[in-house]
Design a protein around this motif. Structure first.
Motif, PDB file in Angstrom:
ATOM      1  N   PHE A 175      26.165 -50.166   9.602  1.00 23.34           N
ATOM      2  CA  PHE A 175      27.075 -50.075  10.733  1.00 23.34           C
ATOM      3  C   PHE A 175      26.287 -49.692  11.986  1.00 23.34           C
ATOM      4  O   PHE A 175      25.200 -49.134  11.901  1.00 23.34           O
ATOM      5  CB  PHE A 175      28.154 -49.020  10.466  1.00 23.34           C
ATOM      6  CG  PHE A 175      28.927 -49.253   9.193  1.00 23.34           C
ATOM      7  CD1 PHE A 175      29.942 -50.185   9.142  1.00 23.34           C
ATOM      8  CD2 PHE A 175      28.613 -48.541   8.044  1.00 23.34           C
ATOM      9  CE1 PHE A 175      30.655 -50.403   7.972  1.00 23.34           C
ATOM     10  CE2 PHE A 175      29.316 -48.752   6.863  1.00 23.34           C
ATOM     11  CZ  PHE A 175      30.344 -49.684   6.825  1.00 23.34           C
ATOM     12  N   THR A 176      26.864 -49.973  13.135  1.00 22.50           N
ATOM     13  CA  THR A 176      26.233 -49.599  14.399  1.00 22.50           C
ATOM     14  C   THR A 176      26.910 -48.360  14.960  1.00 22.50           C
ATOM     15  O   THR A 176      28.045 -48.029  14.603  1.00 22.50           O
ATOM     16  CB  THR A 176      26.342 -50.733  15.425  1.00 22.50           C
ATOM     17  OG1 THR A 176      27.734 -50.919  15.772  1.00 22.50           O
ATOM     18  CG2 THR A 176      25.779 -52.036  14.875  1.00 22.50           C
ATOM     19  N   VAL A 177      26.206 -47.686  15.851  1.00 21.52           N
ATOM     20  CA  VAL A 177      26.792 -46.512  16.501  1.00 21.52           C
ATOM     21  C   VAL A 177      28.030 -46.920  17.298  1.00 21.52           C
ATOM     22  O   VAL A 177      29.047 -46.206  17.306  1.00 21.52           O
ATOM     23  CB  VAL A 177      25.760 -45.825  17.416  1.00 21.52           C
ATOM     24  CG1 VAL A 177      26.402 -44.670  18.172  1.00 21.52           C
ATOM     25  CG2 VAL A 177      24.564 -45.336  16.609  1.00 21.52           C
ATOM     26  N   GLU A 178      27.969 -48.095  17.925  1.00 25.87           N
ATOM     27  CA  GLU A 178      29.114 -48.559  18.724  1.00 25.87           C
ATOM     28  C   GLU A 178      30.341 -48.785  17.855  1.00 25.87           C
ATOM     29  O   GLU A 178      31.459 -48.361  18.207  1.00 25.87           O
ATOM     30  CB  GLU A 178      28.736 -49.848  19.461  1.00 25.87           C
ATOM     31  CG  GLU A 178      27.679 -49.683  20.543  1.00 25.87           C
ATOM     32  CD  GLU A 178      26.284 -49.481  20.011  1.00 25.87           C
ATOM     33  OE1 GLU A 178      25.435 -48.981  20.789  1.00 25.87           O
ATOM     34  OE2 GLU A 178      26.032 -49.800  18.817  1.00 25.87           O
ATOM     35  N   SER A 179      30.157 -49.437  16.727  1.00 25.57           N
ATOM     36  CA  SER A 179      31.315 -49.707  15.859  1.00 25.57           C
ATOM     37  C   SER A 179      31.844 -48.421  15.242  1.00 25.57           C
ATOM     38  O   SER A 179      33.068 -48.251  15.082  1.00 25.57           O
ATOM     39  CB  SER A 179      30.934 -50.711  14.767  1.00 25.57           C
ATOM     40  OG  SER A 179      29.984 -50.157  13.864  1.00 25.57           O
ATOM     41  N   GLU A 180      30.947 -47.495  14.906  1.00 22.66           N
ATOM     42  CA  GLU A 180      31.398 -46.223  14.339  1.00 22.66           C
ATOM     43  C   GLU A 180      32.141 -45.391  15.382  1.00 22.66           C
ATOM     44  O   GLU A 180      33.154 -44.756  15.068  1.00 22.66           O
ATOM     45  CB  GLU A 180      30.198 -45.441  13.789  1.00 22.66           C
ATOM     46  CG  GLU A 180      29.487 -46.107  12.636  1.00 22.66           C
ATOM     47  CD  GLU A 180      30.272 -46.100  11.349  1.00 22.66           C
ATOM     48  OE1 GLU A 180      31.362 -46.696  11.311  1.00 22.66           O
ATOM     49  OE2 GLU A 180      29.793 -45.505  10.374  1.00 22.66           O
ATOM     50  N   SER A 181      31.643 -45.400  16.609  1.00 21.48           N
ATOM     51  CA  SER A 181      32.326 -44.664  17.678  1.00 21.48           C
ATOM     52  C   SER A 181      33.717 -45.234  17.922  1.00 21.48           C
ATOM     53  O   SER A 181      34.684 -44.481  18.120  1.00 21.48           O
ATOM     54  CB  SER A 181      31.495 -44.726  18.968  1.00 21.48           C
ATOM     55  OG  SER A 181      30.266 -44.053  18.819  1.00 21.48           O
ATOM     56  N   ALA A 182      33.816 -46.556  17.900  1.00 17.47           N
ATOM     57  CA  ALA A 182      35.114 -47.199  18.103  1.00 17.47           C
ATOM     58  C   ALA A 182      36.077 -46.836  16.978  1.00 17.47           C
ATOM     59  O   ALA A 182      37.264 -46.560  17.221  1.00 17.47           O
ATOM     60  CB  ALA A 182      34.940 -48.716  18.180  1.00 17.47           C
ATOM     61  N   LEU A 183      35.586 -46.800  15.734  1.00 18.33           N
ATOM     62  CA  LEU A 183      36.442 -46.439  14.603  1.00 18.33           C
ATOM     63  C   LEU A 183      36.942 -45.006  14.731  1.00 18.33           C
ATOM     64  O   LEU A 183      38.138 -44.736  14.526  1.00 18.33           O
ATOM     65  CB  LEU A 183      35.659 -46.607  13.298  1.00 18.33           C
ATOM     66  CG  LEU A 183      36.404 -46.245  12.018  1.00 18.33           C
ATOM     67  CD1 LEU A 183      37.555 -47.213  11.771  1.00 18.33           C
ATOM     68  CD2 LEU A 183      35.445 -46.238  10.820  1.00 18.33           C
ATOM     69  N   LEU A 184      36.057 -44.094  15.079  1.00 20.62           N
ATOM     70  CA  LEU A 184      36.466 -42.693  15.232  1.00 20.62           C
ATOM     71  C   LEU A 184      37.533 -42.539  16.304  1.00 20.62           C
ATOM     72  O   LEU A 184      38.498 -41.774  16.137  1.00 20.62           O
ATOM     73  CB  LEU A 184      35.248 -41.827  15.567  1.00 20.62           C
ATOM     74  CG  LEU A 184      34.149 -41.725  14.510  1.00 20.62           C
ATOM     75  CD1 LEU A 184      32.992 -40.880  15.033  1.00 20.62           C
ATOM     76  CD2 LEU A 184      34.684 -41.141  13.211  1.00 20.62           C
ATOM     77  N   ALA A 185      37.347 -43.258  17.404  1.00 17.95           N
ATOM     78  CA  ALA A 185      38.308 -43.155  18.513  1.00 17.95           C
ATOM     79  C   ALA A 185      39.639 -43.812  18.157  1.00 17.95           C
ATOM     80  O   ALA A 185      40.714 -43.237  18.401  1.00 17.95           O
ATOM     81  CB  ALA A 185      37.718 -43.800  19.763  1.00 17.95           C
ATOM     82  N   GLN A 186      39.592 -45.011  17.600  1.00 16.97           N
ATOM     83  CA  GLN A 186      40.824 -45.740  17.281  1.00 16.97           C
ATOM     84  C   GLN A 186      41.678 -45.007  16.254  1.00 16.97           C
ATOM     85  O   GLN A 186      42.912 -44.996  16.344  1.00 16.97           O
ATOM     86  CB  GLN A 186      40.480 -47.139  16.768  1.00 16.97           C
ATOM     87  CG  GLN A 186      39.902 -48.064  17.840  1.00 16.97           C
ATOM     88  CD  GLN A 186      39.234 -49.293  17.237  1.00 16.97           C
ATOM     89  OE1 GLN A 186      39.245 -49.497  16.021  1.00 16.97           O
ATOM     90  NE2 GLN A 186      38.649 -50.121  18.092  1.00 16.97           N
ATOM     91  N   GLN A 187      41.021 -44.393  15.293  1.00 16.68           N
ATOM     92  CA  GLN A 187      41.759 -43.708  14.226  1.00 16.68           C
ATOM     93  C   GLN A 187      41.972 -42.218  14.511  1.00 16.68           C
ATOM     94  O   GLN A 187      42.524 -41.509  13.684  1.00 16.68           O
ATOM     95  CB  GLN A 187      41.014 -43.874  12.895  1.00 16.68           C
ATOM     96  CG  GLN A 187      40.878 -45.311  12.431  1.00 16.68           C
ATOM     97  CD  GLN A 187      42.223 -45.918  12.064  1.00 16.68           C
ATOM     98  OE1 GLN A 187      43.218 -45.218  11.880  1.00 16.68           O
ATOM     99  NE2 GLN A 187      42.268 -47.249  11.958  1.00 16.68           N
ATOM    100  N   ARG A 188      41.516 -41.777  15.683  1.00 21.19           N
ATOM    101  CA  ARG A 188      41.690 -40.380  16.108  1.00 21.19           C
ATOM    102  C   ARG A 188      41.159 -39.407  15.039  1.00 21.19           C
ATOM    103  O   ARG A 188      41.805 -38.421  14.679  1.00 21.19           O
ATOM    104  CB  ARG A 188      43.152 -40.089  16.428  1.00 21.19           C
ATOM    105  CG  ARG A 188      43.677 -40.881  17.615  1.00 21.19           C
ATOM    106  CD  ARG A 188      45.143 -40.618  17.908  1.00 21.19           C
ATOM    107  NE  ARG A 188      46.000 -41.260  16.923  1.00 21.19           N
ATOM    108  CZ  ARG A 188      46.826 -40.621  16.105  1.00 21.19           C
ATOM    109  NH1 ARG A 188      46.900 -39.296  16.160  1.00 21.19           N
ATOM    110  NH2 ARG A 188      47.574 -41.274  15.250  1.00 21.19           N
ATOM    111  N   ILE A 189      39.958 -39.717  14.545  1.00 24.04           N
ATOM    112  CA  ILE A 189      39.353 -38.915  13.482  1.00 24.04           C
ATOM    113  C   ILE A 189      38.932 -37.553  14.026  1.00 24.04           C
ATOM    114  O   ILE A 189      38.351 -37.446  15.104  1.00 24.04           O
ATOM    115  CB  ILE A 189      38.139 -39.653  12.881  1.00 24.04           C
ATOM    116  CG1 ILE A 189      38.577 -40.978  12.253  1.00 24.04           C
ATOM    117  CG2 ILE A 189      37.410 -38.770  11.877  1.00 24.04           C
ATOM    118  CD1 ILE A 189      39.580 -40.849  11.129  1.00 24.04           C
TER     119      ILE A 189
END
Length: 256
Positions: A175-189
């Motif tokens: 995974f990339t940092v960009e995709s992981e950051s987007a996942l954390l933000a979208q799912q409000r982790i």
């Protein structure tokens, strides 16, 4: 010289490829078969378990194996223990390729725990929306926690009991940092739970958590059996195997 390479990791695939260039070595890569569509190394490959330490010992004898190379996942403690036991009982040499664990850097907020039960408890005390990146086998430890919501990311669907509030995300790294950051933000982790696996394939989540200020519950590695010869790099493992083969065959295998 026939060598059993216990694999399933990127390092194991790279090592199988690197050793293929040494004349006089026959590499048999073994995959546990816990992933439905594993990435296979080149050369001879077997898939599936051995039937415990006794089954492994019988297989080693029946297949004239002269050296065991354990390049399994750092958390594959059972396989490593079985291999170490079989190695000792048969008098077979064994080397362990164990990639280094991750090291926190400034800005990280890691909560280290000794096992999955502790990870479940600490993460539930820390936040309400939790990302689990621990593989499917450890998910059962979280089943009894009813308040948090869990995003469970695995390669294959979990087959253990699951917490009542959850969503399963099937995905395979890297995974990339960009995709992981987007996942954390979208799912409000609010909390990331992971194992100290090391390596680059899944380390982007740590950088993303650092940037987002999200705490990481980090599960420590299980202890290795005592007395194992251990190296931490692909190059060191390759050189050890080639040097061992040269010393025990009376000649130096041809190198690339």
């Amino acid at each position: 010289m026939r060598i059993l390479l216990l694999g399933g990791t990127g390092e194991a695939r790279e090592l199988a490829h690197a050793l293929a260039g040494a004349r006089g070595l026959e590499i048999v890569s073994s995959l546990a078969g816990r992933v439905s569509d594993p990435v296979r190394p080149g050369g001879i490959v077997r898939v599936g378990g051995f039937g415990g330490a006794e089954g492994l010992r019988n297989w080693l004898t029946g297949n004239a194996i002269e050296l065991i190379v354990d390049a399994t996942h750092p958390f594959a403690a059972t396989m490593t223990a079985h291999a170490a036991r079989a190695s000792a009982e048969l008098g077979l040499p064994m080397i362990r390729l164990n990639r280094p664990g991750w090291t926190p850097v400034p800005g990280d907020h890691w909560l280290r725990v000794p096992d999955m039960a502790a990870a479940a408890r600490v993460s539930a005390e820390t936040g309400d929306r939790i990302l689990l990146t621990i593989g499917r086998q450890g998910v059962g430890a979280f089943a009894g926690y009813t308040r948090p919501w869990y995003l469970i990311r695995t390669i294959d669907p979990p087959d253990a009991a699951l917490p009542p509030r959850h969503e399963v995300l099937l995905a395979r790294g890297p995974f990339t940092v960009e995709s992981e950051s987007a996942l954390l933000a979208q799912q409000r982790i609010e909390v990331l739970v992971t194992k100290d696996s090391g390596g680059a394939a899944t380390s982007a989540k740590l950088a993303a958590a650092r940037e987002a200020g999200i705490p990481v519950v980090m599960v420590d590695r299980p202890p290795a059996p005592p007395g194992l010869v251990e190296v931490t790099s692909l190059g060191a493992a390759r050189e050890w195997v080639i040097d061992y083969a040269a010393a025990h065959r009376g000649r130096t295998p041809e190198r690339r």
